[in-house]
Design an enzyme around this catalytic site. Sequence first.
Site, PDB file in Angstrom:
ATOM      1  N   HIS A   1      -7.785  -0.489 -10.010  1.00  0.00           N
ATOM      2  CA  HIS A   1      -7.613   0.583  -9.033  1.00  0.00           C
ATOM      3  C   HIS A   1      -6.647   1.639  -9.563  1.00  0.00           C
ATOM      4  CE1 HIS A   1      -7.641   2.644  -5.258  1.00  0.00           C
ATOM      5  NE2 HIS A   1      -6.343   2.508  -5.099  1.00  0.00           N
TER       6      HIS A   1
ATOM      7  N   ASP B   1       0.834  -1.201   0.000  1.00  0.00           N
ATOM      8  CA  ASP B   1       0.000   0.000   0.000  1.00  0.00           C
ATOM      9  C   ASP B   1       0.870   1.254   0.000  1.00  0.00           C
ATOM     10  OD1 ASP B   1      -2.432   1.350   0.028  1.00  0.00           O
ATOM     11  OD2 ASP B   1      -2.412   1.561   2.203  1.00  0.00           O
TER      12      ASP B   1
END
Length: 300
Positions: free
Chosen positions: A215, A143
Amino acid sequence: MKPQTAIEPDSIKAAIFIEADIRNGQTDQIQTACRESLDALEKLQQKYPDALLGLTIAFGSSFWKSLNHPEEGSEIKPFKPLGNGLAPATQHDLMFHIQSLRPDVNFSLGMAVLAAFGDSIQVHDETHGFRWVEDRGLDGFVDGTENPKGDDILAVATIAQDKPDAGGSYVLLQKYRHDLNKWSKVSLADQEAAVGRSKEDNEEFSKEVRLPDSHLGRVNIKENGVGLDIVRRSLPYGTVSGEHGLMFIAYCGTLYNIETQLLSMFGERDGKTDLLLKHLSSAVSGAYYYAPSVERLQNL
């Protein structure tokens, strides 16, 4: 003007996210509590200098505008639902973001902050986030890879020093609940296609093969050749046996970059929604806040 201290450090291990509403007629107490919170922060920073302790206090548009600083935080507005309810609005008056390398020090500051604000506020949500192994989210992917680094962090995250609201920042806070059981049934190839990166070695897929509703395809946006960057300070949250998810928090010197990414994720631009919303995540909250500079916070 100095930015607030939870914005810049990107190597922290734990965070506390608190959202609250301000009780009517409590403006004077809010002003005092902000100063007391900054004092508590400074004392704990001095006592635990290696913890990299930081605090952001940020305000929703209704309360901020009531303070009558029209040249400061002029972009702030209430969060509105997106994607026919896929992104709900849960706007509150006040947000606290506490982060550091030490959950115990975070907790100490959180106690001091809430003691300072006392009954002038009503807390609606408190969530504790943690840094997971290899900087990965609970989906198993690394992330924050796209985050600016070094001097670019504050250049992206805060308002430029030649502006009346220099050092301020616009903030998005959203809680995303993950369905990890559902995600585990998605093939590795489809997981990687949904994210736009390889899972194990975190290699970004080229634009030629990346799905437009992945994404990355949704949030990696450029206008006139310039990327609409934001600074993420998101962390996983949850318990082993219970709820899992991501506390997504983003800072930027303009609300435009944040909102444009959201509009893209939730299908407001071209009808395509982020594949992670199909396979993994559901947004359960959403709010915009304005975080003024430290100097303004000391003198609301």
